[in-house]
Design a protein around this motif. Structure first.
Motif, PDB file in Angstrom:
ATOM      1  N   ARG A 133       0.650  -1.391  -0.164  1.00 23.28           N
ATOM      2  CA  ARG A 133      -0.387  -0.193  -0.072  1.00 23.28           C
ATOM      3  C   ARG A 133       0.657   1.511  -0.106  1.00 23.28           C
ATOM      4  N   ARG A 134       1.734   1.054   0.568  1.00 20.58           N
ATOM      5  CA  ARG A 134       3.029   2.037   0.722  1.00 20.58           C
ATOM      6  C   ARG A 134       3.677   2.664  -0.630  1.00 20.58           C
ATOM      7  N   GLY A 135       3.750   1.129  -0.829  1.00 20.26           N
ATOM      8  CA  GLY A 135       5.004   1.296  -2.144  1.00 20.26           C
ATOM      9  C   GLY A 135       3.798   1.938  -3.243  1.00 20.26           C
ATOM     10  N   TRP A 136       2.249   1.460  -3.691  1.00 18.62           N
ATOM     11  CA  TRP A 136       1.759   2.003  -4.561  1.00 18.62           C
ATOM     12  C   TRP A 136       1.235   4.035  -4.624  1.00 18.62           C
ATOM     13  N   THR A 137       1.193   4.436  -2.903  1.00 18.97           N
ATOM     14  CA  THR A 137       0.956   5.522  -2.791  1.00 18.97           C
ATOM     15  C   THR A 137       2.295   6.409  -3.018  1.00 18.97           C
ATOM     16  N   THR A 138       3.430   6.051  -2.668  1.00 16.62           N
ATOM     17  CA  THR A 138       4.611   6.253  -2.843  1.00 16.62           C
ATOM     18  C   THR A 138       4.841   6.293  -5.180  1.00 16.62           C
ATOM     19  N   ALA A 139       4.374   5.762  -5.712  1.00 15.93           N
ATOM     20  CA  ALA A 139       3.496   5.785  -7.160  1.00 15.93           C
ATOM     21  C   ALA A 139       3.644   6.511  -7.693  1.00 15.93           C
ATOM     22  N   VAL A 140       1.980   6.555  -6.887  1.00 12.80           N
ATOM     23  CA  VAL A 140       0.858   7.734  -6.665  1.00 12.80           C
ATOM     24  C   VAL A 140       1.506   8.882  -7.186  1.00 12.80           C
ATOM     25  N   TYR A 141       1.957   9.031  -6.029  1.00 14.81           N
ATOM     26  CA  TYR A 141       2.654  10.558  -5.244  1.00 14.81           C
ATOM     27  C   TYR A 141       4.042  11.519  -6.620  1.00 14.81           C
ATOM     28  N   ALA A 142       4.610   9.511  -7.235  1.00 12.64           N
ATOM     29  CA  ALA A 142       5.487  10.649  -8.433  1.00 12.64           C
ATOM     30  C   ALA A 142       4.891  10.791  -9.341  1.00 12.64           C
ATOM     31  N   LEU A 143       3.853  10.016  -9.747  1.00 11.89           N
ATOM     32  CA  LEU A 143       3.071  10.309 -10.722  1.00 11.89           C
ATOM     33  C   LEU A 143       2.120  11.602 -11.107  1.00 11.89           C
ATOM     34  N   VAL A 144       1.935  11.766 -10.310  1.00 11.90           N
ATOM     35  CA  VAL A 144       0.997  12.844  -9.760  1.00 11.90           C
ATOM     36  C   VAL A 144       2.467  14.421  -9.784  1.00 11.90           C
ATOM     37  N   ALA A 145       3.320  13.695  -9.290  1.00 13.67           N
ATOM     38  CA  ALA A 145       4.327  14.835  -9.616  1.00 13.67           C
ATOM     39  C   ALA A 145       4.731  15.398 -10.901  1.00 13.67           C
ATOM     40  N   VAL A 146       4.774  14.595 -11.541  1.00 10.39           N
ATOM     41  CA  VAL A 146       5.714  14.216 -12.971  1.00 10.39           C
ATOM     42  C   VAL A 146       4.636  15.226 -13.541  1.00 10.39           C
ATOM     43  N   ALA A 147       3.278  14.822 -14.157  1.00 10.66           N
ATOM     44  CA  ALA A 147       2.063  15.342 -14.408  1.00 10.66           C
ATOM     45  C   ALA A 147       2.536  16.661 -13.688  1.00 10.66           C
ATOM     46  N   ALA A 148       2.233  17.718 -12.792  1.00  4.66           N
ATOM     47  CA  ALA A 148       2.132  18.786 -12.575  1.00  4.66           C
ATOM     48  C   ALA A 148       3.279  19.297 -13.299  1.00  4.66           C
ATOM     49  N   LEU A 149       4.553  18.804 -12.701  1.00  6.52           N
ATOM     50  CA  LEU A 149       5.410  19.084 -13.728  1.00  6.52           C
ATOM     51  C   LEU A 149       5.203  19.506 -15.525  1.00  6.52           C
ATOM     52  N   LEU A 150       5.043  18.811 -16.199  1.00  6.32           N
ATOM     53  CA  LEU A 150       4.555  18.169 -17.140  1.00  6.32           C
ATOM     54  C   LEU A 150       3.404  19.784 -17.534  1.00  6.32           C
ATOM     55  N   LEU A 151       2.444  20.314 -17.057  1.00  5.10           N
ATOM     56  CA  LEU A 151       1.814  20.853 -17.277  1.00  5.10           C
ATOM     57  C   LEU A 151       2.315  22.363 -16.578  1.00  5.10           C
ATOM     58  N   LEU A 152       2.851  22.412 -15.233  1.00  4.77           N
ATOM     59  CA  LEU A 152       3.649  23.815 -15.219  1.00  4.77           C
ATOM     60  C   LEU A 152       4.800  24.038 -16.508  1.00  4.77           C
ATOM     61  N   VAL A 153       5.370  22.729 -17.401  1.00  2.00           N
ATOM     62  CA  VAL A 153       6.429  23.212 -18.530  1.00  2.00           C
ATOM     63  C   VAL A 153       5.362  23.894 -19.855  1.00  2.00           C
ATOM     64  N   LEU A 154       4.159  23.299 -19.897  1.00  2.00           N
ATOM     65  CA  LEU A 154       3.597  22.755 -21.064  1.00  2.00           C
ATOM     66  C   LEU A 154       2.881  24.294 -20.701  1.00  2.00           C
ATOM     67  N   ASP A 155       2.481  24.987 -19.620  1.00  4.29           N
ATOM     68  CA  ASP A 155       1.331  26.200 -19.002  1.00  4.29           C
ATOM     69  C   ASP A 155       2.854  27.271 -19.577  1.00  4.29           C
ATOM     70  N   ARG A 156       4.101  27.739 -20.365  1.00  2.00           N
ATOM     71  CA  ARG A 156       4.772  28.643 -19.811  1.00  2.00           C
ATOM     72  C   ARG A 156       3.927  29.612 -21.009  1.00  2.00           C
ATOM     73  N   PRO A 157       4.153  30.945 -20.678  1.00  2.00           N
ATOM     74  CA  PRO A 157       3.774  31.601 -21.509  1.00  2.00           C
ATOM     75  C   PRO A 157       4.125  31.830 -22.858  1.00  2.00           C
ATOM     76  N   GLY A 158       5.551  32.075 -23.623  1.00  2.00           N
ATOM     77  CA  GLY A 158       5.813  31.703 -24.788  1.00  2.00           C
ATOM     78  C   GLY A 158       4.764  30.612 -25.796  1.00  2.00           C
ATOM     79  N   SER A 159       5.342  29.455 -24.949  1.00  2.00           N
ATOM     80  CA  SER A 159       4.588  27.965 -25.454  1.00  2.00           C
ATOM     81  C   SER A 159       3.124  27.643 -25.542  1.00  2.00           C
ATOM     82  N   ARG A 160       2.500  28.235 -24.490  1.00  2.00           N
ATOM     83  CA  ARG A 160       0.824  27.477 -24.521  1.00  2.00           C
ATOM     84  C   ARG A 160       0.598  27.610 -24.406  1.00  2.00           C
ATOM     85  N   PRO A 161       0.005  25.870 -25.078  1.00  3.08           N
ATOM     86  CA  PRO A 161      -0.929  25.159 -26.198  1.00  3.08           C
ATOM     87  C   PRO A 161      -2.240  26.205 -26.133  1.00  3.08           C
ATOM     88  N   SER A 162      -3.247  26.606 -26.695  1.00  6.38           N
ATOM     89  CA  SER A 162      -4.061  27.453 -26.766  1.00  6.38           C
ATOM     90  C   SER A 162      -5.518  26.817 -26.191  1.00  6.38           C
TER      91      SER A 162
END
Lengths: 175, 339
Positions: free
Chosen positions: B10-39
């Protein structure tokens, strides 16, 4: 067969789930509401709520819910999408780690652990902003001011949330 | 033992979800940069704004009520003094109004003589600020007026004191306003006399910086700063604030809109002036217009000649009539003398 998480939430009762969701939603909207007395550093209410519920019962505040709450905060405030999502998830992780130490401690110590978690959250946000190359990085003095007001409001807010948790029968649990 | 392995998984599963969520959030941050933001991200923001505006309006209503209660109480105690001050101010403002009206008439007269197009003053769109996202990462506001009420991207937003920002995202019933204090805000400004021009750059502090001030310009403390209209994105002359010296040779602007809570705002509909490259006039259209202009000039010339001829003809006729009348009178006089 039901999963362990589902059993945990069922045990807590639907009223507890509703209480968690309502307090979280309200905190997100209130954090974005116009301030009554001009521009002051508003406390991060959603951070307080996520920290409290994670401490009270971690299974009630799974990482995906923190991520979703952060995403909603990002969209409502108009900030960089993903920043609050990452920050609140980081805070939730810090809350899980500090939980065994902060449990049943007097309020100054609890506040200290909350401060540590906030520092971790700010670090995560700063690193993420820098890595993503978002304009100018994180303005640290401004963030410190917000963190300070969040710390000031945490103890009264914790009492209020503890009262709500007691009303919906959500006692401190292992998970 | 079984429970322990379940706990671990259960602990391993939770850690994996945290890692996935962090990667997803980082990807969104990179995508949302003012210069390269998709419409699509802007669309999502606009839709969320539409959905959140009524909720935020409901949430902010008690806060607004609280403010009016406290504001009302303090106003009540200061009412007598305020009344006296207001009377004096009205007397002074009446003189200014007369001067303004006379200057307006004069400017209109000059505009008509010089054939200068006046500024189109469209009716402002009033809106409530329902969400205030002035945090460390962003200085923006959500207002409850959008596309359906004529709000468009780039429109300036003002309070009764001065400019607060410009519209950056428009939904059907809501719009996002980027404040002048935001890190991403860049507004061309000038002193009121137009001598010093600069770029007002937000840095998340309450007083934005003045950058790229032209070298020869001499700025003075408390000098009024207004929008310059350079680039055509904002109209010229909107009040922004007052110049304030900062450390070194740097200058900042004390915004007129800062200090007081921003509640009611006005969006000023303004069509940005397009650069020729963005909106070129086609060759065929230019030829047609040139031919039309020549034809109009020729017609005007012919009409002028015709008018001149007719005036000459009238003058000749009058002269002839006058001569005939003069001869008749002389004959009559002679006849009278003879009789």
């Amino acid at each position: 067969m039901k999963s362990a998480r589902f059993v945990e939430v069922s045990r807590a009762g639907p009223s507890a789930v509703v209480a968690v969701l309502i307090t979280l939603g309200l905190a997100i909207f209130l954090a974005a509401a116009p301030r009554p007395f001009g521009p002051v550093a508003e406390p991060w209410l959603h951070a307080c709520v996520i920290y409290f519920w994670t401490h009270r019962r971690p299974s009630m505040m799974p990482p995906l819910l923190c991520f979703g709450a952060g995403l909603l905060a990002d969209l409502i405030t108009g900030g960089p999408i993903g920043l609050w999502a990452l920050s609140l998830t980081g805070l939730s992780l810090a809350a899980r780690v500090t939980r065994p130490m902060a449990d049943s401690q007097p309020w100054p110590k609890r506040l200290g652990y909350f401060a540590l978690s906030l520092v971790f959250m700010i670090l995560v946000a700063s690193i993420a902003l820098g890595a993503a190359g978002v304009s100018g990085g994180a303005p640290l003095p401004g963030m410190a001011l917000h963190a300070l007001t969040t710390l000031i409001i945490y103890i009264p807010l914790e009492s209020l949330l503890a009262f709500i948790a007691g009303r919906v029968g959500l006692r401190r649990g292992a998970l | 033992m079984v429970e322990s392995s379940e706990w671990r998984s259960r602990r391993g599963w939770t850690t994996a979800v945290y890692a996935l969520v962090a990667v997803a959030a980082l990807l969104l941050l990179v995508l949302d940069r003012p210069g390269s933001r998709p419409s699509v991200l802007d669309d999502i923001r606009a839709h969320t704004g539409d959905w959140a505006a009524p909720v935020m309006s409901a949430v902010s209503a008690p806060i607004r009520g609280l403010r009016s209660i406290f504001g009302g109480a303090s106003d009540y105690w200061a009412a007598v003094d305020e009344n006296r001050e207001l009377r004096q101010e009205i007397a002074q403002l009446n003189q200014w109004r007369d001067l303004a009206l006379s200057l307006r008439d004069k400017v209109r007269a000059y505009e008509s003589i010089l054939d200068i197009p006046g500024v189109d003053a469209a009716d402002p769109i009033g809106a409530w600020s329902v969400a205030d996202a002035s945090g460390p990462f962003v200085h923006a506001r959500l207002i409850d007026a959008g596309w359906d009420r004529g709000v468009r991207e780039g429109h300036p937003v003002l309070t009764e004191r001065g400019l607060v920002g410009r519209v950056v995202v428009v939904g059907h019933n809501s719009a996002r306003v980027l404040l002048l204090t935001d890190l991403n805000s860049r507004i061309p400004v000038m002193t009121e006399d137009g001598e010093a021009r600069a770029l007002l750059t937000g840095d998340n502090s309450s007083a934005p910086r003045l950058e790229f001030v032209n070298r020869d310009a001499v700025l003075e403390e408390d000098e009024r700063i207004v929008t310059s209209g350079d680039g055509g994105l904002l109209p010229r002359g909107l009040p922004v604030g007052q110049a304030a010296p900062a450390s070194g040779d740097a200058w900042r602007v004390r915004l007129y809109s800062s200090g007081d809570p921003v509640d009611m705002v006005w969006v000023y509909p303004y069509d940005p002036i397009m650069t020729p490259e963005e909106n070129p006039v086609p060759q065929s259209e230019r030829l047609i217009e040139s031919a039309e202009r020549e034809a109009r000039a020729e017609a005007a010339r012919l009409a002028g000649e015709a008018a001149a001829e007719s005036v000459e003809a009238e003058a000749a006729a009058e002269e002839e009539q006058g001569e005939t009348a003069g001869t008749g009178a002389a004959n009559a006089q002679q006849a009278g003398q003879g009789g």
